[in-house]
Design an enzyme around this catalytic site. Sequence first.
Site, short mmCIF file in Angstrom:
data_model
loop_
_atom_site.label_atom_id
_atom_site.label_comp_id
_atom_site.label_asym_id
_atom_site.label_seq_id
_atom_site.Cartn_x
_atom_site.Cartn_y
_atom_site.Cartn_z
N HIS A 1 0.87 -1.18 0.00
CA HIS A 1 0.00 0.00 0.00
C HIS A 1 0.90 1.22 0.00
O HIS A 1 1.97 1.21 0.62
CB HIS A 1 -0.90 -0.03 1.24
CG HIS A 1 -1.82 1.15 1.38
ND1 HIS A 1 -2.47 1.73 0.30
CD2 HIS A 1 -2.22 1.85 2.48
CE1 HIS A 1 -3.22 2.73 0.74
NE2 HIS A 1 -3.08 2.83 2.05
N GLU B 1 -33.50 -6.59 6.40
CA GLU B 1 -33.72 -5.73 5.25
C GLU B 1 -32.55 -4.80 4.96
O GLU B 1 -32.28 -4.48 3.80
CB GLU B 1 -35.00 -4.90 5.45
CG GLU B 1 -36.27 -5.72 5.48
CD GLU B 1 -36.48 -6.53 4.21
OE1 GLU B 1 -36.07 -6.08 3.12
OE2 GLU B 1 -37.05 -7.63 4.30
#
Length: 339
Positions: free
Chosen positions: A108, A227
Amino acid sequence: MATIYYEKDADLALIRSKKVAVIGYGSQGHAHSLNLKDSGVEVRVGLAAGSTSRAKAEAAGLTVGSVAEVSAWADVIMILAPDTKQPKIYADSIKPHLSQGKTLMFGHGFNIRYGTIVPPADVDVSMIAPKAPGHRVRELYVDGQGTPALLAVHQDPSGSAKALALSYAMALGVARAGVLETTFSEETETDLFGEQAVLCGGVSALVKAGFETLVKNGYQPEVAYFECLHELKLIVDLMYRGGINYMHYSVSDTAEHGSYTGGPRVITEETTGEMQRMLDEIKDGTYARKWIAENEEGRPWFNATRKAGQEHTIEKVGEQLRDMMPFLNPVKVKPEEQG
Protein backbone atom coordinates in the site's frame (compact mmCIF):
# COMPACT_ATOMS: atom_id res chain seq x y z
CA MET A 1 -6.51 2.59 -21.34
CA ALA A 2 -4.87 1.04 -18.33
CA THR A 3 -1.79 -1.11 -18.81
CA ILE A 4 -2.38 -4.62 -17.46
CA TYR A 5 0.30 -7.31 -17.17
CA TYR A 6 -0.11 -11.08 -16.92
CA GLU A 7 2.11 -14.09 -16.29
CA LYS A 8 3.31 -14.02 -19.88
CA ASP A 9 4.84 -10.59 -19.15
CA ALA A 10 6.77 -11.77 -16.08
CA ASP A 11 9.91 -13.80 -15.46
CA LEU A 12 9.61 -15.88 -12.30
CA ALA A 13 13.35 -16.53 -12.30
CA LEU A 14 14.03 -12.92 -11.29
CA ILE A 15 12.39 -13.14 -7.86
CA ARG A 16 13.61 -16.72 -7.40
CA SER A 17 17.16 -15.37 -7.65
CA LYS A 18 16.53 -12.98 -4.74
CA LYS A 19 16.26 -13.37 -0.99
CA VAL A 20 12.92 -11.90 0.11
CA ALA A 21 12.01 -10.59 3.55
CA VAL A 22 8.32 -10.12 4.33
CA ILE A 23 7.78 -7.74 7.23
CA GLY A 24 4.62 -8.67 9.10
CA TYR A 25 2.50 -11.82 9.21
CA GLY A 26 -1.04 -10.50 9.28
CA SER A 27 -3.68 -10.79 6.57
CA GLN A 28 -1.38 -9.86 3.68
CA GLY A 29 1.89 -10.94 5.28
CA HIS A 30 0.93 -14.57 5.66
CA ALA A 31 -0.41 -14.75 2.09
CA HIS A 32 2.70 -13.16 0.55
CA SER A 33 5.08 -15.34 2.57
CA LEU A 34 3.35 -18.64 1.84
CA ASN A 35 2.60 -17.94 -1.83
CA LEU A 36 6.20 -16.86 -2.51
CA LYS A 37 7.55 -19.88 -0.65
CA ASP A 38 5.30 -22.22 -2.65
CA SER A 39 6.52 -20.51 -5.84
CA GLY A 40 10.11 -21.45 -5.07
CA VAL A 41 11.25 -18.13 -3.59
CA GLU A 42 13.60 -18.00 -0.59
CA VAL A 43 11.57 -16.17 2.06
CA ARG A 44 12.05 -15.09 5.65
CA VAL A 45 9.48 -13.34 7.83
CA GLY A 46 10.42 -10.34 9.95
CA LEU A 47 8.54 -9.90 13.24
CA ALA A 48 8.93 -7.86 16.39
CA ALA A 49 10.19 -9.62 19.49
CA GLY A 50 7.33 -11.33 21.28
CA SER A 51 5.01 -11.26 18.27
CA THR A 52 2.11 -13.70 18.61
CA SER A 53 2.45 -14.42 14.90
CA ARG A 54 5.85 -16.08 15.26
CA ALA A 55 4.41 -19.48 16.19
CA LYS A 56 1.94 -19.35 13.27
CA ALA A 57 4.66 -18.52 10.75
CA GLU A 58 7.02 -21.19 12.04
CA ALA A 59 4.22 -23.77 12.08
CA ALA A 60 3.66 -22.97 8.39
CA GLY A 61 7.29 -23.89 7.70
CA LEU A 62 8.64 -20.35 7.40
CA THR A 63 11.91 -19.02 8.76
CA VAL A 64 11.34 -16.14 11.18
CA GLY A 65 13.75 -13.52 12.47
CA SER A 66 13.71 -9.99 13.80
CA VAL A 67 12.94 -7.25 11.31
CA ALA A 68 16.55 -6.09 11.44
CA GLU A 69 17.92 -9.59 10.90
CA VAL A 70 15.82 -10.40 7.86
CA SER A 71 16.31 -6.91 6.42
CA ALA A 72 20.09 -7.29 6.60
CA TRP A 73 19.82 -10.74 4.95
CA ALA A 74 17.38 -9.85 2.17
CA ASP A 75 17.75 -8.44 -1.32
CA VAL A 76 14.05 -7.55 -1.43
CA ILE A 77 12.12 -6.22 1.57
CA MET A 78 8.31 -6.18 1.40
CA ILE A 79 6.74 -4.09 4.19
CA LEU A 80 3.27 -5.34 5.15
CA ALA A 81 2.96 -4.02 8.68
CA PRO A 82 0.07 -1.62 9.49
CA ASP A 83 0.46 1.82 7.85
CA THR A 84 0.85 3.76 11.09
CA LYS A 85 3.52 1.38 12.44
CA GLN A 86 5.63 1.29 9.29
CA PRO A 87 7.65 4.53 9.77
CA LYS A 88 9.09 3.46 13.13
CA ILE A 89 9.76 -0.09 11.94
CA TYR A 90 11.48 1.32 8.87
CA ALA A 91 13.59 3.85 10.78
CA ASP A 92 14.65 1.46 13.55
CA SER A 93 15.12 -1.84 11.75
CA ILE A 94 15.07 -1.52 7.96
CA LYS A 95 16.77 1.72 6.94
CA PRO A 96 20.13 0.79 8.56
CA HIS A 97 20.24 -2.30 6.33
CA LEU A 98 19.29 -0.72 3.00
CA SER A 99 22.10 -0.48 0.53
CA GLN A 100 22.54 0.12 -3.18
CA GLY A 101 20.97 -2.61 -5.27
CA LYS A 102 18.32 -3.62 -2.75
CA THR A 103 14.59 -3.31 -3.39
CA LEU A 104 12.04 -1.92 -0.95
CA MET A 105 8.45 -2.99 -1.65
CA PHE A 106 5.04 -2.05 -0.27
CA GLY A 107 1.53 -3.48 -0.37
CA HIS A 108 0.00 0.00 0.00
CA GLY A 109 1.39 3.40 -0.92
CA PHE A 110 0.43 5.41 2.20
CA ASN A 111 3.86 6.08 3.69
CA ILE A 112 5.58 6.82 0.39
CA ARG A 113 2.72 9.07 -0.75
CA TYR A 114 2.76 11.14 2.44
CA GLY A 115 6.53 11.17 2.93
CA THR A 116 6.64 9.39 6.28
CA ILE A 117 9.14 6.96 4.72
CA VAL A 118 11.81 8.40 2.42
CA PRO A 119 14.05 5.61 1.03
CA PRO A 120 17.63 6.25 -0.14
CA ALA A 121 17.89 7.30 -3.78
CA ASP A 122 19.98 4.25 -4.74
CA VAL A 123 17.28 1.74 -3.72
CA ASP A 124 14.47 0.51 -5.99
CA VAL A 125 11.02 1.21 -4.53
CA SER A 126 7.95 -0.56 -5.89
CA MET A 127 4.50 -1.78 -4.91
CA ILE A 128 2.36 -4.85 -5.50
CA ALA A 129 -1.08 -4.32 -3.96
CA PRO A 130 -3.55 -7.22 -4.25
CA LYS A 131 -7.16 -6.09 -4.52
CA ALA A 132 -8.39 -8.60 -1.97
CA PRO A 133 -7.84 -9.52 1.69
CA GLY A 134 -4.85 -11.74 2.31
CA HIS A 135 -6.86 -14.85 3.09
CA ARG A 136 -8.47 -14.57 -0.34
CA VAL A 137 -5.08 -14.04 -2.01
CA ARG A 138 -3.93 -17.27 -0.38
CA GLU A 139 -7.11 -19.26 -1.15
CA LEU A 140 -7.08 -18.35 -4.82
CA TYR A 141 -3.37 -19.13 -5.14
CA VAL A 142 -3.91 -22.60 -3.68
CA ASP A 143 -6.81 -23.12 -6.10
CA GLY A 144 -4.57 -22.24 -9.04
CA GLN A 145 -6.22 -18.86 -9.53
CA GLY A 146 -5.40 -15.29 -8.52
CA THR A 147 -6.83 -11.96 -7.52
CA PRO A 148 -6.08 -8.77 -9.51
CA ALA A 149 -3.43 -6.43 -8.15
CA LEU A 150 -1.91 -3.00 -8.69
CA LEU A 151 1.73 -2.33 -9.56
CA ALA A 152 3.64 0.90 -9.11
CA VAL A 153 7.28 1.98 -9.26
CA HIS A 154 8.41 4.95 -7.17
CA GLN A 155 12.20 4.70 -7.66
CA ASP A 156 14.09 2.76 -10.31
CA PRO A 157 17.85 3.36 -10.08
CA SER A 158 18.55 -0.19 -11.25
CA GLY A 159 16.34 0.12 -14.30
CA SER A 160 14.70 -3.21 -13.51
CA ALA A 161 12.27 -2.33 -10.71
CA LYS A 162 9.17 -3.04 -12.80
CA ALA A 163 10.50 -6.37 -14.08
CA LEU A 164 11.25 -7.53 -10.53
CA ALA A 165 7.87 -6.32 -9.27
CA LEU A 166 6.15 -8.29 -12.04
CA SER A 167 8.19 -11.34 -11.10
CA TYR A 168 7.09 -10.88 -7.47
CA ALA A 169 3.48 -10.57 -8.68
CA MET A 170 3.82 -13.84 -10.60
CA ALA A 171 5.14 -15.62 -7.49
CA LEU A 172 2.30 -14.16 -5.44
CA GLY A 173 -0.22 -15.47 -7.95
CA VAL A 174 -1.81 -12.16 -8.82
CA ALA A 175 -0.38 -12.07 -12.37
CA ARG A 176 -2.77 -14.94 -13.13
CA ALA A 177 -5.65 -12.47 -12.90
CA GLY A 178 -3.88 -9.32 -14.09
CA VAL A 179 -1.66 -6.60 -12.63
CA LEU A 180 -2.74 -3.04 -13.44
CA GLU A 181 -0.04 -0.37 -13.57
CA THR A 182 -0.63 2.74 -11.47
CA THR A 183 1.31 5.15 -9.26
CA PHE A 184 1.82 5.29 -5.50
CA SER A 185 -0.29 8.47 -5.39
CA GLU A 186 -3.18 7.06 -7.40
CA GLU A 187 -3.27 3.81 -5.44
CA THR A 188 -3.17 5.58 -2.08
CA GLU A 189 -5.70 8.29 -2.87
CA THR A 190 -8.26 6.01 -4.52
CA ASP A 191 -7.84 3.35 -1.83
CA LEU A 192 -8.43 5.79 1.02
CA PHE A 193 -11.35 7.42 -0.79
CA GLY A 194 -13.00 4.08 -1.57
CA GLU A 195 -12.66 2.95 2.05
CA GLN A 196 -14.06 6.17 3.47
CA ALA A 197 -16.78 7.15 1.03
CA VAL A 198 -18.09 3.78 -0.14
CA LEU A 199 -16.70 0.44 1.02
CA CYS A 200 -16.37 0.92 4.77
CA GLY A 201 -17.58 4.37 5.82
CA GLY A 202 -20.38 4.91 3.31
CA VAL A 203 -21.87 1.42 3.39
CA SER A 204 -21.76 0.91 7.15
CA ALA A 205 -23.24 4.36 7.83
CA LEU A 206 -26.01 3.75 5.29
CA VAL A 207 -26.82 0.35 6.80
CA LYS A 208 -26.98 1.78 10.33
CA ALA A 209 -29.08 4.77 9.23
CA GLY A 210 -31.59 2.51 7.48
CA PHE A 211 -31.75 0.16 10.46
CA GLU A 212 -32.23 3.04 12.92
CA THR A 213 -34.96 4.62 10.78
CA LEU A 214 -37.01 1.42 10.73
CA VAL A 215 -36.57 0.69 14.44
CA LYS A 216 -37.40 4.28 15.38
CA ASN A 217 -40.67 3.90 13.49
CA GLY A 218 -41.68 0.81 15.43
CA TYR A 219 -40.52 -2.01 13.19
CA GLN A 220 -38.92 -5.06 14.78
CA PRO A 221 -35.11 -4.80 14.99
CA GLU A 222 -34.80 -8.34 13.62
CA VAL A 223 -36.79 -7.47 10.50
CA ALA A 224 -34.81 -4.23 10.10
CA TYR A 225 -31.58 -6.21 10.32
CA PHE A 226 -32.63 -8.55 7.53
CA GLU A 227 -33.72 -5.73 5.25
CA CYS A 228 -30.81 -3.34 5.81
CA LEU A 229 -27.81 -5.60 6.48
CA HIS A 230 -28.37 -9.30 5.85
CA GLU A 231 -29.67 -8.92 2.30
CA LEU A 232 -26.88 -6.52 1.36
CA LYS A 233 -24.66 -9.50 0.53
CA LEU A 234 -27.16 -10.71 -2.05
CA ILE A 235 -27.06 -7.36 -3.82
CA VAL A 236 -23.28 -6.98 -3.63
CA ASP A 237 -22.74 -10.50 -4.94
CA LEU A 238 -24.87 -9.69 -8.00
CA MET A 239 -22.94 -6.46 -8.61
CA TYR A 240 -19.64 -8.30 -8.09
CA ARG A 241 -20.50 -10.84 -10.76
CA GLY A 242 -22.09 -8.62 -13.41
CA GLY A 243 -22.10 -4.97 -12.42
CA ILE A 244 -25.00 -2.74 -11.40
CA ASN A 245 -26.96 -3.60 -14.55
CA TYR A 246 -26.85 -7.31 -13.71
CA MET A 247 -28.09 -6.55 -10.21
CA HIS A 248 -31.03 -4.62 -11.66
CA TYR A 249 -31.68 -7.46 -14.10
CA SER A 250 -31.74 -9.99 -11.26
CA VAL A 251 -34.01 -8.24 -8.74
CA SER A 252 -37.72 -7.60 -9.06
CA ASP A 253 -39.06 -4.70 -11.14
CA THR A 254 -40.29 -3.11 -7.93
CA ALA A 255 -36.81 -3.31 -6.41
CA GLU A 256 -35.28 -1.91 -9.59
CA HIS A 257 -37.80 0.95 -9.62
CA GLY A 258 -37.01 1.67 -5.97
CA SER A 259 -33.33 1.81 -6.87
CA TYR A 260 -33.98 4.53 -9.44
CA THR A 261 -36.30 6.57 -7.22
CA GLY A 262 -34.61 6.10 -3.84
CA GLY A 263 -30.95 6.30 -4.74
CA PRO A 264 -30.93 9.97 -5.80
CA ARG A 265 -32.85 10.93 -2.64
CA VAL A 266 -30.17 9.38 -0.42
CA ILE A 267 -27.12 10.32 -2.49
CA THR A 268 -27.78 14.01 -3.05
CA GLU A 269 -25.62 16.88 -4.29
CA GLU A 270 -24.78 17.51 -0.65
CA THR A 271 -23.53 13.92 -0.34
CA THR A 272 -21.37 14.07 -3.46
CA GLY A 273 -20.08 17.47 -2.38
CA GLU A 274 -18.95 15.93 0.88
CA MET A 275 -17.30 13.10 -1.06
CA GLN A 276 -15.34 15.71 -3.02
CA ARG A 277 -14.23 17.37 0.22
CA MET A 278 -13.11 13.97 1.54
CA LEU A 279 -11.07 13.38 -1.60
CA ASP A 280 -9.56 16.87 -1.35
CA GLU A 281 -8.46 16.14 2.23
CA ILE A 282 -6.89 12.87 1.12
CA LYS A 283 -5.02 14.58 -1.72
CA ASP A 284 -3.74 17.54 0.31
CA GLY A 285 -2.65 15.34 3.23
CA THR A 286 -5.20 16.59 5.79
CA TYR A 287 -6.62 13.13 6.40
CA ALA A 288 -3.18 11.51 6.73
CA ARG A 289 -1.97 14.16 9.18
CA LYS A 290 -5.05 13.71 11.38
CA TRP A 291 -4.79 9.90 11.35
CA ILE A 292 -1.08 9.98 12.15
CA ALA A 293 -1.70 12.46 14.99
CA GLU A 294 -4.53 10.29 16.34
CA ASN A 295 -2.11 7.36 16.58
CA GLU A 296 0.58 9.46 18.23
CA GLU A 297 -1.96 10.51 20.88
CA GLY A 298 -2.95 6.92 21.66
CA ARG A 299 -6.08 6.75 19.46
CA PRO A 300 -8.59 8.24 21.99
CA TRP A 301 -11.27 9.17 19.44
CA PHE A 302 -10.70 6.05 17.34
CA ASN A 303 -11.00 3.70 20.32
CA ALA A 304 -14.12 5.46 21.67
CA THR A 305 -15.78 5.34 18.25
CA ARG A 306 -14.89 1.68 17.80
CA LYS A 307 -16.38 0.85 21.24
CA ALA A 308 -19.60 2.70 20.43
CA GLY A 309 -19.91 0.78 17.18
CA GLN A 310 -19.40 -2.54 18.94
CA GLU A 311 -22.26 -1.70 21.32
CA HIS A 312 -24.74 -0.59 18.63
CA THR A 313 -28.08 -2.41 18.64
CA ILE A 314 -27.53 -3.69 15.11
CA GLU A 315 -24.50 -5.65 16.34
CA LYS A 316 -26.38 -7.28 19.22
CA VAL A 317 -29.39 -8.17 17.08
CA GLY A 318 -27.15 -9.41 14.29
CA GLU A 319 -25.17 -11.69 16.58
CA GLN A 320 -28.37 -13.36 17.80
CA LEU A 321 -29.72 -13.83 14.29
CA ARG A 322 -26.45 -15.14 12.88
CA ASP A 323 -26.43 -17.81 15.60
CA MET A 324 -29.66 -19.09 14.01
CA MET A 325 -27.93 -19.40 10.63
CA PRO A 326 -24.94 -21.73 11.01
CA PHE A 327 -24.73 -21.99 7.21
CA LEU A 328 -23.27 -18.48 7.27
CA ASN A 329 -20.28 -19.77 9.26
CA PRO A 330 -20.76 -16.80 11.61
CA VAL A 331 -17.80 -15.31 13.42
CA LYS A 332 -17.54 -13.27 16.60
CA VAL A 333 -14.81 -10.72 17.14
CA LYS A 334 -14.01 -9.99 20.75
CA PRO A 335 -13.22 -6.33 21.50
CA GLU A 336 -9.81 -7.25 22.92
CA GLU A 337 -8.89 -8.97 19.64
CA GLN A 338 -9.10 -5.72 17.70
CA GLY A 339 -5.72 -4.02 17.83
